[in-house]
Scaffold this motif. Structure first.
Motif: not given
Length: 97
Positions: A50, A55, A59, A61-62, A84-87, A89
């Motif tokens: 993190t 992050i 959270r 994460i992959y 980070d999964t938000s960065k 796909r």
């Protein structure tokens, strides 16, 4: 990373790292990867990760792991990456053989 005992001379080991060519040393010792394992999982981020990814705690994460083995099953490559999964796909497609 390659086991240190593979390299007989420490200078060779450090030279390989400096040039980002550590696999050349493995190939010279005839330790070529022949089998590969890859995995993608989603995990709760450990505290150390993190901080690195900047992050929030816990959270999702992959976690991507890659292992290369010789024909004799000796590990010669290992990589573990976190994203980070938000960065990013991922998508996959199933096909019928």
């Amino acid at each position: 990373m390659a086991p240190f005992h593979i390299f007989l001379k420490p200078t060779l080991f450090y030279t390989q790292i400096k040039r980002d060519c550590i696999l050349i040393g493995l190939y010279e010792k005839n330790l070529k990867p022949a089998k590969f394992e890859r995995s993608l999982s989603i995990i709760h981020a450990p505290a150390t990760i993190t901080k690195l990814l900047d992050i929030k705690k816990d959270r999702l994460i992959y976690c991507i792991e890659f292992i290369g083995r010789t024909q004799d099953n000796q590990i010669v490559e290992y990589t573990k990456s976190f994203m980070d999964t938000s960065k990013i796909r991922f998508e996959y497609t199933l096909t019928k053989d």
